[in-house]
Write a protein that holds these residues in place. Structure first.
Motif, short mmCIF file in Angstrom:
data_model
loop_
_atom_site.label_atom_id
_atom_site.label_comp_id
_atom_site.label_asym_id
_atom_site.label_seq_id
_atom_site.Cartn_x
_atom_site.Cartn_y
_atom_site.Cartn_z
N GLN A 10 0.77 -1.78 -0.38
CA GLN A 10 0.38 -0.02 0.36
C GLN A 10 1.14 1.30 0.14
N HIS A 11 2.14 1.51 0.38
CA HIS A 11 2.92 2.34 0.30
C HIS A 11 4.56 1.77 0.62
N ALA A 12 4.98 2.94 -0.02
CA ALA A 12 6.63 2.51 0.03
C ALA A 12 7.37 4.06 0.11
N LEU A 13 8.64 4.11 0.67
CA LEU A 13 9.71 4.84 0.84
C LEU A 13 10.59 5.07 -0.27
N PHE A 14 10.92 6.18 -0.64
CA PHE A 14 12.20 6.42 -1.76
C PHE A 14 13.16 6.86 -0.52
N LEU A 15 14.55 6.69 -0.05
CA LEU A 15 15.40 7.62 0.54
C LEU A 15 16.68 7.81 -0.97
N GLY A 16 17.43 9.05 -0.26
CA GLY A 16 18.22 9.30 -0.83
C GLY A 16 19.40 10.60 -0.30
N GLY A 57 11.77 8.52 -8.16
CA GLY A 57 11.66 7.30 -8.44
C GLY A 57 9.96 7.45 -7.64
N ALA A 58 9.65 8.05 -6.25
CA ALA A 58 8.33 7.60 -5.48
C ALA A 58 7.31 8.45 -6.52
N ALA A 88 3.33 6.63 -2.35
CA ALA A 88 5.43 6.89 -2.31
C ALA A 88 5.84 8.66 -1.78
N GLU A 89 6.04 8.18 -0.25
CA GLU A 89 6.81 9.52 -0.21
C GLU A 89 8.47 8.85 -0.61
N ALA A 90 9.14 10.05 -0.68
CA ALA A 90 11.00 10.59 -0.96
C ALA A 90 11.27 11.28 0.40
N PRO A 139 16.85 2.28 -13.43
CA PRO A 139 16.12 1.31 -12.36
C PRO A 139 14.43 1.81 -11.81
N LEU A 140 14.60 2.76 -10.99
CA LEU A 140 13.60 3.62 -10.70
C LEU A 140 11.75 3.91 -11.57
#
Length: 610
Positions: free
Chosen positions: A467-473, A484-485, A496-498, A581-582
């Protein structure tokens, strides 16, 4: 945020209109319709849903005609429905299609209702058709009636108008929304996007703000806002019909992801042909302008704004001058402090993004004199409004979720940073040679990343039904995490959030558990060890990591750490490589979920309204 096509010819124009609508589908829409002039009257067919449903109804009704207008609508005023679909008609004798928003439609609606006009839709567009009809009764001339009507409109519009009483005449006008005339042999066309006309002509005339055009079989005339007849140049579009075809790919987005090596090579071709970092790639006067500026403000929307955020890191690091990235829709409404010595850079795939165009005009009104547009459309309004320009050579991008347009924008912005650095003496001859060699190798490096697709598909299978995803950089790669998010949200509808990875402990860590996949961009740069510590925080809370690392990053896969290794660290080019890739992850997650990849719900490709 919708599409217009019209035609006047000595042949049946319905197939031309339908093909044009199909080619405009990528812009996003929820209904479609057309109107043609037949035997002294108008025939109108409208359907909610896709163009294919409209075409099926047209076959049943055997609709045909030598004059017609057609439209794909993206709802603003009024829900998606047949009654709100374009074209709108007045007294069954006059029809209009419209892109844009009429801001004073409520006052016009009240006035027209009081004099006897009956409204059948919830749209702002219907006031236009009744207003033209009102003036037509007085003027007895469609062109003059349209000219009078548009002077009463406040807002933005691109309109096409036909009238049963004038069966060989097509009238159009624009203000704030793009519109062009297609030139054929004893036939003419109008469209909101040149791609709609590629099967019938590549000769086009771009209308300027305030223009009204009177179009017949053999010729056309244009008057400007003041009523003076003007000549606009006939241009040969650089686009070609085959570039906009799907070919052997399943979706346009897939095709456009895999076109990136070619798009990057063509975008770099002129820059690399000089043998050095030559300012003239941005325009003949670029050397003087870029030497004189003392800061850069980059203005963009959506994906292009993420490119702007990456460029801020590049420009400040490489050129050593202040750089700010602004969201176009916010910049024009806040009290900013103008700097006449700043360079205003605007970025847009289409060159017709309403907020970005308005922001550029606002910057000029504040006294900014130096401007540069980075754009994929050479004939667009943004390019014409800017002093300097750099044209990305991505070719037509049909999928709503931007892919090759984004990576070519990044490439253009990196060239800008390098040229600014060279002009300021911050890049040695040896460094210049190294940068140019790396850029020459970029398409091949992207090809290597594309070979990772099978591994990314496995990630997508695991993530698709979360249901959710977290993107980090971190650093340069934080905006890439944001991109990507955004891609995952746009086409798979997974929330999705970054975040900058260092911000985890300041709030987002509260969300992390075994059901929250965390995607991390982990290049082998100066921040890698800091990032590794941030990722340990995720593991300690039971989070599952999906890490994109470089070959030389010395990271290893574990039970709760899924790892894909890209080529060795590419320095300044790394954000471009980590983007690919994202894109593939979002695409394959959407495939798993069965969403409409190229035309995601509620979204449009070209956002030409505020």
């Amino acid at each position: 945020m919708c599409g217009i096509i019209g035609a006047v010819a000595q042949r049946n124009v319905v197939p031309i209109l339908l093909e044009g609508l199909r080619r405009l589908e990528y812009r996003g829409y929820d209904s479609a319709g057309l109107a043609v002039s037949v035997n002294g009257g108008l025939t109108r067919v409208r359907k909610p849903g896709r163009v294919a449903e409209l075409e099926a109804e047209i076959k049943i009704q055997k609709t045909h005609g030598n004059l017609g207008i057609a439209h794909t609508r993206w709802a603003t005023h009024g829900v998606p429905s047949e009654r709100n679909a374009h074209p709108h008609v007045s007294e069954e004798s006059l029809a209009v299609v419209h892109n844009g928003i009429i801001e004073n439609h409520e006052a016009l609606r009240q006035r027209l209702s009081e004099i006897g006009y009956h409204f059948t839709s919830d749209t702002d567009t219907e006031v236009i058709v009744h207003l033209i009809h009102f003036h037509f009764h007085q003027e007895k001339d469609l062109f003059q009636a349209t000219r009078k009507a548009v002077t009463e409109l406040k807002g933005t519009y691109a309109i096409g108008v036909i009238c049963a009483a004038e069966p060989n005449r097509l009238v159009c006008a624009r203000e704030g929304s793009p519109l062009l005339i297609g030139v054929g042999i004893e036939e003419h066309f109008i469209a909101s996007d040149v791609s709609a006309l590629l099967p019938v002509t590549q000769k086009v005339v771009y209308l300027e703000e305030g223009d009204v055009a009177d179009i017949g079989l053999l010729d056309f005339r244009i008057v400007d806002r003041s009523g003076m007849q003007v000549s606009r140049p006939v241009q040969i579009s650089e686009l070609s019909a085959d570039r906009a075809e799907l070919g052997g790919y399943r979706h346009y987005m897939q095709k456009e992801i895999f076109e990136q090596p070619r798009a990057l090579a063509e975008t770099l071709e002129e820059a690399l042909s000089h043998g050095d970092l030559n300012p003239t790639i941005f325009g003949d006067h670029a050397s003087n302008v870029l030497s004189a500026i003392d800061s850069v403000t980059i203005i963009a929307c959506g994906t292009s704004y993420h490119a702007a955020m990456v460029a801020r890191y590049w420009i400040e690091s490489v050129a050593g001058i202040p750089c700010n990235a602004e969201v176009a829709s916010e910049y024009r409404y806040r009290d900013s402090v103008p700097n006449p010595n700043a360079l205003i850079v605007t970025i847009s795939q289409s060159g017709e993004t309403a907020d970005t165009l308005a922001a550029l005009k606002h910057a000029k009104s504040l006294g900014h004199v130096h401007s540069l547009s980075i754009c994929n459309a050479p004939e667009s309004a943004l390019v014409r409004e800017s002093g300097l320009r750099f044209l990305t050579r991505a070719g037509p991008e049909i999928g709503v979720a931007s892919t090759k347009a984004f990576t070519t924008q990044l490439t253009a912005l990196l060239l800008l940073a390098l040229v600014l650095g060279k002009l300021r003496g911050r890049i040695s001859a040896a460094q210049e040679t190294a940068h140019l060699d790396a850029l020459r190798h970029l398409p091949a490096m992207v090809n290597q990343v594309l070979l990772l697709e099978p591994q990314i598909e496995l990630w997508a299978e695991r993530m698709a039904f979360k249901q959710h995803a977290l993107f980090l950089g971190r650093g340069l790669h934080y905006p890439i995490a944001m991109e990507g998010a955004l891609k995952l949200k746009e086409i798979s509808y997974i929330h999705a959030e970054a975040y900058p990875a260092g911000e985890l402990k300041h709030g987002p860590l509260a969300l992390v558990d075994s059901d929250m996949p965390v995607v991390a961009i982990a290049p082998n740069d100066a921040l890698l060890e800091k990032l590794k510590s941030n990722l340990q925080e995720v593991r300690a809370r039971g989070g599952e990591l999906y890490v994109l690392a470089d070959q030389d990053s010395q990271m290893q896969a574990q039970e709760d750490v899924h790892l894909i290794k890209l080529p060795e660290h590419a320095g300044l080019l790394s954000p471009i490589l980590h983007t690919v890739p994202l894109q593939l992850l979002a695409y394959h997650a959407a495939l798993q979920k069965g969403t409409d990849v190229d035309k995601p719900r509620n979204l449009a490709k070209s956002v030409t309204v505020e």
